[in-house]
Design an enzyme around this catalytic site. Structure first.
Site, short mmCIF file in Angstrom:
data_model
loop_
_atom_site.label_atom_id
_atom_site.label_comp_id
_atom_site.label_asym_id
_atom_site.label_seq_id
_atom_site.Cartn_x
_atom_site.Cartn_y
_atom_site.Cartn_z
N HIS A 169 -7.10 -48.77 -87.81
CA HIS A 169 -8.59 -48.44 -87.61
C HIS A 169 -9.25 -49.59 -87.61
O HIS A 169 -10.34 -49.63 -87.00
CB HIS A 169 -8.82 -47.26 -88.50
CG HIS A 169 -8.29 -45.96 -88.09
ND1 HIS A 169 -9.08 -44.95 -87.54
CD2 HIS A 169 -7.22 -45.39 -88.52
CE1 HIS A 169 -8.18 -43.92 -87.40
NE2 HIS A 169 -7.06 -44.36 -88.02
N ASP A 377 -16.13 -55.05 -85.96
CA ASP A 377 -15.96 -53.66 -86.30
C ASP A 377 -14.86 -53.31 -85.53
O ASP A 377 -14.61 -53.76 -84.18
CB ASP A 377 -17.11 -53.07 -85.89
CG ASP A 377 -17.22 -51.63 -86.89
OD1 ASP A 377 -16.32 -50.99 -87.03
OD2 ASP A 377 -18.68 -50.97 -86.66
P1 ADQ Z 1 -16.33 -46.89 -90.07
O1 ADQ Z 1 -16.35 -48.23 -90.60
O2 ADQ Z 1 -16.63 -45.96 -91.05
O3 ADQ Z 1 -15.07 -46.44 -89.37
P2 ADQ Z 1 -17.78 -45.90 -87.50
O4 ADQ Z 1 -16.53 -46.20 -86.40
O5 ADQ Z 1 -18.70 -46.51 -86.90
O6 ADQ Z 1 -17.28 -46.96 -88.73
O7 ADQ Z 1 -17.60 -44.49 -88.09
C1 ADQ Z 1 -18.80 -44.03 -88.79
C2 ADQ Z 1 -18.94 -42.47 -88.73
O8 ADQ Z 1 -19.57 -42.19 -89.92
C3 ADQ Z 1 -19.34 -41.96 -87.46
O9 ADQ Z 1 -18.74 -40.88 -87.31
C4 ADQ Z 1 -20.81 -41.77 -88.04
O10 ADQ Z 1 -21.33 -40.50 -87.30
C5 ADQ Z 1 -20.68 -41.21 -89.53
N1 ADQ Z 1 -21.86 -41.80 -90.06
C6 ADQ Z 1 -22.32 -42.80 -90.14
N2 ADQ Z 1 -23.61 -42.83 -90.85
C7 ADQ Z 1 -23.64 -41.43 -91.29
C8 ADQ Z 1 -24.48 -40.74 -92.31
N3 ADQ Z 1 -25.45 -41.19 -92.75
N4 ADQ Z 1 -24.37 -39.33 -92.40
C9 ADQ Z 1 -23.08 -38.86 -91.72
N5 ADQ Z 1 -22.31 -39.59 -91.04
C10 ADQ Z 1 -22.44 -40.84 -90.94
C11 ADQ Z 1 -13.40 -47.36 -89.35
C12 ADQ Z 1 -13.62 -48.49 -88.64
C13 ADQ Z 1 -14.42 -48.28 -87.35
C14 ADQ Z 1 -13.57 -47.28 -86.51
C15 ADQ Z 1 -13.51 -46.14 -87.24
C16 ADQ Z 1 -12.64 -45.11 -86.50
O11 ADQ Z 1 -14.41 -49.44 -89.45
O12 ADQ Z 1 -14.34 -49.57 -86.50
O13 ADQ Z 1 -14.24 -47.08 -85.46
O14 ADQ Z 1 -12.85 -46.42 -88.56
O15 ADQ Z 1 -11.24 -45.58 -86.20
#
Ligand code: ADQ
Length: 467
Positions: A169, A377
Site C-alpha cells: 500500500h 504517498d
Molecule cells: P493512508 O496513509 O492512511 O493510507 P490515504 O490513502 O489518504 O492515506 O487514506 C486515508 C483515509 O483515511 C481516507 O480514506 C480518508 O477519508 C480517511 N481519513 C483521513 N482523515 C480522516 C478523519 N479525520 N476522519 C475520518 N477519516 C479520515 C495508506 C497509504 C496510502 C494509500 C492507502 C491505501 O499511506 O498511500 O493510498 O494506504 O492503499
C-alpha cells in the site's frame, strides 16, 4: 455488529492477511461488539469474501491475548495475538520507524535496530502460520502491506499448493535507498514467495524487480520474473475508493445541507481551502501551512477572501515523533491564527479527530480547493474522495507530484511540495481558477476514478493472481 464469540470452522478458499482486522471492538452493554472499520479495502473485498468460504487474518488492535476466531457479516475473522512487547518492536519499531520512513524517501531518518528485526520475523511467521492453517487446498492467500513482507515466502514454504498475492500500500523505494536496509535480501526473498506482487505505481513495481535481480537469484523482466523455477508478476494496481458511495453521499439532501451549513459558518463570501490527512510527517501538512502563511503575508489574499480547514486524524500517538509532529502543527496553526486572525474570523480551522464519512463528504462538497501535498504517498485516497464528491465538476485539486495518485490524476494542479514558491503560487491559482477551467480539469479526473474504482482494483488483482 456482532457479539464477540461466534465459532469458526471449515477451510477457506480465500484468505486475506493484513496487520489489522477489518473490524474493531466497540464497548457496549451487556457485552462488547465488533464493528466494521471504515475504508475502501474492506468494502472492496467484502463482496468477494462473502461469496465463498473466506477468512481475514489480522491483529484486533489491542495488545494481549487474541480473541477467539469469530464470524462477522459472513466473513470469518482470525485475530492474531500481539503482546505489548511485540507491538513495540514489530509494529512501532521495525514497521513504523524502520520501514515506513525508508519507503517514504527517507523523509525522516529510518532507524535500523537489530532488536526489532527478530520480532518482525517472529510476528510475520505467526501471521503465516494462521494463514496456512485456515486456507483450503489450492486456495488463495492475499497478503497486505509493509508489516508482512516475509509472509509470502513463509506460506510458500509450508504450503506450496496455495496461490499467493501480495499488495504494497505504500511506495516501494528506489535502489539507492532500499540498499541501506541491513535485511534487504531477506525482505526481497520474502516478497518473492508470492505469485503476484502488486504496487501502487509502475515505478514501485520496477524498483522491486530491479532490486530482486540485484540481490537474489531472480532473473527476467518485471512482468515475468523467474525465481526458483516459478514465474512472478510484479505490476502496478493503483488502489481506489468506492466512488459510487461517495457520489451518493455528496448528492444526498442531508450532506448538501450540511455542506451549506459549513459554508455559512465559515463565511459564505470566503473560498474554502481544505486539507484532510492522517497526522503523519509524510503528508506535508506543515509545508501547506507555510505556503498559506506566505500567501497571506504577501497580501495576494486575506482572511476575508479565504479560510483553510485542516482535518488531521490522530495517528501513531505512541511514537514520540508523531507526538512532536502534532505539537509542531498545532503551534504553527496557533502562530498563523495569532498573526492574521480577527475577532470572529480565523484563517485556519484545525480539527484533530476522526470524522464520519458523511462529515468528510460534506467538507469535500464545501471546499473550493483541496490541498493534498504529501512529500511521498503510496496513493492518497483523500484526493480521489474529493474528486468523487465533486459531482458538478467544480472545485480544484492541488496535488503533490509525489503521491501515487498523481500518476493517474494528471489534470489536477500538480505541485512539487518542496518548492514553497510553487506551492504558494498553485494555491493562489486554485483560488482564482475560472469555473470553465475547473470543469476542464475536473471532468477527466472524474471519468478516470469512475472507471477505476476499488472494485475494479480488487478484480484486476485477483484476476492476475488466477492466471
Ligand atoms: P493512508 O496513509 O492512511 O493510507 P490515504 O490513502 O489518504 O492515506 O487514506 C486515508 C483515509 O483515511 C481516507 O480514506 C480518508 O477519508 C480517511 N481519513 C483521513 N482523515 C480522516 C478523519 N479525520 N476522519 C475520518 N477519516 C479520515 C495508506 C497509504 C496510502 C494509500 C492507502 C491505501 O499511506 O498511500 O493510498 O494506504 O492503499
Amino acid at each position: 455488529m456482532t457479539a464477540l464469540r461466534t465459532p469458526v470452522k471449515e477451510s477457506s478458499q480465500i484468505v486475506i492477511v493484513s496487520n489489522r482486522l477489518p473490524v474493531h471492538r466497540v464497548k457496549r452493554s451487556p457485552e462488547d461488539v465488533w464493528e466494521i472499520s471504515p475504508g475502501g479495502l474492506v468494502s472492496a473485498l467484502t463482496p468477494v469474501l462473502q461469496s465463498k468460504p473466506s477468512t481475514w487474518v489480522g491483529w484486533a488492535g489491542v495488545a494481549g491475548k487474541a480473541p477467539a476466531p469469530f464470524e462477522h457479516e459472513g466473513i470469518r475473522n482470525h485475530p492474531v495475538a500481539l503482546s505489548k512487547k511485540d507491538v513495540e518492536a514489530f509494529y512501532e519499531g521495525f514497521s513504523n520507524r524502520t520501514l515506513w520512513p525508508l519507503y517514504h524517501d527517507a523523509v525522516r531518518p529510518p532507524e535500523y535496530r537489530r532488536r526489532w528485526w527478530w520480532p518482525y520475523v517472529k510476528i510475520n511467521r505467526r501471521f503465516a502460520e494462521i494463514a496456512v492453517e485456515v486456507v483450503a487446498q489450492k486456495g488463495t492467500v492475499w497478503v497486505h502491506d509493509y508489516h508482512l513482507q516475509l509472509v509470502p515466502a513463509m506460506i510458500r514454504e509450508m504450503r506450496p499448493d496455495v496461490r499467493i498475492g501480495f499488495f504494497m500500500h505504500i511506495p516501494f523505494p528506489p535502489q539507492e535507498l532500499f540498499v541501506q536496509l541491513p535485511w534487504r535480501r531477506r525482505i526481497l526473498e520474502g516478497l518473492l514467495g508470492a505469485d503476484v506482487v502488486g504496487f501502487q505505481t509502475r515505478l514501485g513495481a520496477q524498483n522491486f524487480a530491479r532490486l530482486a535481480r540485484r540481490f537474489t537469484n531472480a532473473t527476467g523482466s518485471r512482468e515475468n520474473l523467474q525465481y526458483e523455477g516459478r514465474r512472478i508478476v510484479s505490476e502496478a494496481f493503483p488502489i481506489s475508493i468506492d466512488v459510487e458511495r461517495f457520489e451518493k453521499l455528496a448528492q444526498s439532501p442531508e450532506i448538501t445541507s450540511r455542506s451549506r451549513e459549513f459554508r455559512t459558518k465559515l463565511g459564505a463570501d470566503r473560498k474554502i481551502i481544505l486539507g484532510v490527512d492522517r497526522l503523519d510527517y509524510t503528508k506535508g501538512i506543515d509545508i501547506r501551512l507555510r505556503a498559506y502563511q506566505e500567501l497571506l503575508r504577501s497580501g495576494k489574499t486575506n482572511l476575508n477572501d479565504c479560510v483553510l480547514v485542516q482535518v488531521a486524524t490522530p495517528s501513531r500517538q505512541r511514537v514520540a515523533e508523531y507526538r512532536e509532529l502534532r505539537s509542531h502543527i498545532e503551534q504553527f496553526v496557533g502562530e498563523i491564527n495569532g498573526e492574521f486572525g480577527e475577532l470572529g474570523r480565523t484563517p485556519v480551522h484545525y480539527l484533530h479527530r476522526n470524522l464520519p464519512a458523511e462529515e468528510l463528504a460534506a467538507l469535500y462538497l464545501a471546499a473550493d480547493v483541496m490541498l493534498v501535498t504529501p512529500l511521498r504517498d503510496g496513493m492518497n485516497l483523500v484526493a480521489k474522495e474529493y474528486v468523487a464528491c465533486r459531482t458538478d465538476d467544480s472545485g480544484t485539486l492541488v496535488l503533490s507530484e509525489f503521491t501515487g495518485s498523481a500518476e493517474e490524476l494528471s489534470s489536477a494542479l500538480l505541485v512539487n511540495p518542496h518548492d514553497l514558491d510553487g506551492l504558494e503560487a498553485a494555491i493562489d491559482t486554485a483560488l482564482h481558477l475560472p469555473i470553465e477551467e475547473q470543469h476542464r480539469r475536473m471532468r477527466p479526473l472524474r471519468r478516470l476514478i469512475k472507471r477505476h474504482d476499488v472494485f475494479y482494483w480488487a478484480d484486476m488483482f485477483l484476476k492476475a493472481l488466477k492466471r
